[in-house]
Write an enzyme that holds these catalytic residues in place. Sequence first.
Site, PDB file in Angstrom:
ATOM      1  N   ASP A 500       0.824  -1.210   0.000  1.00  0.00           N
ATOM      2  CA  ASP A 500       0.000   0.000   0.000  1.00  0.00           C
ATOM      3  C   ASP A 500       0.862   1.266   0.000  1.00  0.00           C
ATOM      4  O   ASP A 500       2.069   1.221   0.301  1.00  0.00           O
ATOM      5  CB  ASP A 500      -0.930  -0.030   1.227  1.00  0.00           C
ATOM      6  CG  ASP A 500      -2.268   0.641   0.958  1.00  0.00           C
ATOM      7  OD1 ASP A 500      -2.354   1.473   0.047  1.00  0.00           O
ATOM      8  OD2 ASP A 500      -3.235   0.336   1.688  1.00  0.00           O
ATOM      9  N   ASP A 570     -10.738   2.054  -3.335  1.00  0.00           N
ATOM     10  CA  ASP A 570     -11.310   1.710  -2.031  1.00  0.00           C
ATOM     11  C   ASP A 570     -12.830   1.708  -2.096  1.00  0.00           C
ATOM     12  O   ASP A 570     -13.496   1.241  -1.165  1.00  0.00           O
ATOM     13  CB  ASP A 570     -10.869   2.732  -0.964  1.00  0.00           C
ATOM     14  CG  ASP A 570      -9.522   2.361  -0.363  1.00  0.00           C
ATOM     15  OD1 ASP A 570      -8.962   1.318  -0.755  1.00  0.00           O
ATOM     16  OD2 ASP A 570      -9.024   3.120   0.498  1.00  0.00           O
TER      17      ASP A 570
HETATM   18  C1  GLA Z   1      -5.796   1.796   2.137  1.00  0.00           C
HETATM   19  C2  GLA Z   1      -6.207   0.625   1.274  1.00  0.00           C
HETATM   20  C3  GLA Z   1      -7.290  -0.165   1.962  1.00  0.00           C
HETATM   21  C4  GLA Z   1      -6.765  -0.634   3.305  1.00  0.00           C
HETATM   22  C5  GLA Z   1      -6.292   0.535   4.140  1.00  0.00           C
HETATM   23  C6  GLA Z   1      -5.584   0.057   5.394  1.00  0.00           C
HETATM   24  O1  GLA Z   1      -6.820   2.722   2.257  1.00  0.00           O
HETATM   25  O2  GLA Z   1      -6.622   1.061   0.008  1.00  0.00           O
HETATM   26  O3  GLA Z   1      -7.705  -1.254   1.180  1.00  0.00           O
HETATM   27  O4  GLA Z   1      -5.723  -1.545   3.086  1.00  0.00           O
HETATM   28  O5  GLA Z   1      -5.375   1.350   3.406  1.00  0.00           O
HETATM   29  O6  GLA Z   1      -5.124   1.088   6.183  1.00  0.00           O
END
Ligand code: GLA
Length: 764
Positions: A500, A570
Amino acid sequence: MYERHDPSFASLSGKRQVRRIAQICAFTLLVFLGLKTATARAETGAATIRFDVATRVFRIDAADTSYVFGVNENQQLQSLYWGKRLGANDSFPTAKAMPESAAFDPPITTTPHEFVGWGVGLYVEPDLKITFPDGNRDLVLKYVSHRIDGNQLDIVMKDISREVYVTLQYQVDAETGILRRSAEIENRTDAPFTIEQVEAATWNLPRGTDYRLRYLTGRWAAEWNVQEQPVHPGKTVLESRRGTTGAQNNPWFAIDHVGDSDQDSGEAWFGALGWSGSWQLAVEQDQLQQVRVTGGFNPFDFGYRLQKGEHFQTPYFYGGYSSHGIGGASRMMHRFEIDSLLPHAPTPKLRPVLYNSWEATEFRVDEAGQMALAEKAASLGVERFVMDDGWFGQRKDDHAGLGDWYVNPQKFPHGLKPLIDKVHSLGMDFGLWVEPEMVNPNSDLYRKHPDWVLNFSGRPRSEGRNQLVLNLARPDVRAYVYGFLDKLLNENDIAFLKWDYNRNWSEPGWPAVAPEDQKKVYVDFIRNLYSILAELRAKHPNVEIESCSGGGSRVDLGIMKLTDEVWPSDNTDAYDRLLIQDGFTYAYTPGIMMAWVTDSPTWVNNRTLSLEYRFLSSMQGSLGIGANLNKWTPDDFATAKKMVAQYKSIRETVQRGSLYRLITPENNSEQSVTESVSRDGKQAVAFAFLHSSRERYPFPRIYLRGLDANANYRIAPLDGKLAKDTPASASGAYWMHRGVDVELRGDFQAAAFTLERTGGAAGN
Ligand code: GLA
């Protein structure tokens, strides 16, 4: 007569010399056999790169595409043609620079160059701009030599007086005709100079004024919006100044003719950059109506000091041509990504059905809770269990812990092993979330190394999601990041990392190096990211990686070479996802597009959607489940189990097949329909979504595409109902021209069906 011209043959190694002799023999044979052989080669889809010594024209042919340019009387490389494949014996006259247009537009500006330095009086986008230590900023590049090696062409250019060399690199993909272009700058002067702008390539389209540009825009939770606009005189700049790819624009473009509204017909030119840092694409219609697309590093705040003797390589800029419209352009990109770009190409593994804990538990992960979810996920047929954020350091929320990559002892008193063993015992492999390039100020790492983040001395350090960006360009930071990831993978049986990256840059300073070198951070950071990924993959070849950036903010052809899948957004609202996924597939294959089924009502819009609808939406990509399974009813489990099994029966078609957008969800259309046809042509699957029906209108008839008109196909609903009069079996011609009716009425309804080829010829 075309000939291979190879001034640097003597410099090749023995083995390559043998190969080269074989190539020359093959070519000589080709010349003797003449047109017949050349046509035969074209039919096999082989790529050829040729240089005509008499006219000084280069010609690259592959698949359905010809790309032609020449050396003009000023020794500059000038575009001659890019489009549908031409006859093997068609020839081009020597390139001739455009004349001056009154006194205001000199030939340097009006000529469509392949790659042009900023000098003389250039008023269009330059590919290269250099400041020399004496203040000179004039750069005029001229052809010196070239080398053809298989499907690769290198052309050396040099400034008229200074020892600045540029090697233009062309590589062509035989299967699709997609070209990969880049440039390498070499400083053979006796002093450093600063590159202030350097692009990978300029693509010139056939002269025309009826072009339409498509590009992708977005933001967090709303990535992948397809934009369309006519190409007007002037310049449209698509870019990221964020230090990373970004979602505001994605480094992809496609241009077709305004009149071609059909997805699958007409001509389309398209391209995408392989770079995960700040980038720019400039789409320009110049004063003489020439359309050029120049792309590479973003020149904003750019400056790379190249020492004497050093080389500098640009990112790759890929470009292609389709005579089957924008839909054909996407299918070509998908094919190229799967067969030539992704790790393990041409046979990247099919994506496993995945469970991810994020929306279920957020930061509240612990051994018992994750084990309980794993058991439930396994019962659905899930193949990979991924624990998301919250397992490390003092991570209770997003205020602390990033940078401290030890397993949190309160949440996992015995380390990760018991959970991983449990996941394995359930028949799944195990994946873990990491965010390697970030640090919370509230972390041991930051307290120990406050100088490791991007910053300008004495200035505030702006936080995003309570975190700062580690300066990965620093060798010590690179070593730390590689070191902890390698250790994590050595000590735990991990099959998958969700990598990420949850913010973009601010205050992009690098105080530890000389002021003249600080802007190198834009390049060296990303190079180190790539080298870490490459090194980890080499050392842990079975580990797969997902590129995630708070959703889809780091998806491009650069990161894609090093990662197996991406997280597009997301936003997991299955209705919103139709639009998001549609936009994504303009540039990138649905085979790598993770799509989770999550809870309803969704956190995004508070919208209630049936579980079937949510599954069908996710089944258009790489299926995952991200719901809180602790809240599911037995009925939910039964439905999900059935749909996971259905997905497995069509996954190869969705992930590796040809995608057709039958009805796009763009422009708030009330419906959307996609179809995927498997590579072997034996299976097709269609997904239909009704957003809201009105005034008792029936759902539009679905006209399939890409089938064999003369073969028979048996139809079967995957979910939802087909019209009662649908025959059980019919020809490809019937399904494509008479079409299929599905029974959809109401709000947020969905249906899907498959067509299986039964072999016999239609009508028999
Ligand atoms: C980001 C990712 C999510 C999740 C969060 C965790 O927003 O896109 O899918 O993994 O971080 O903190």
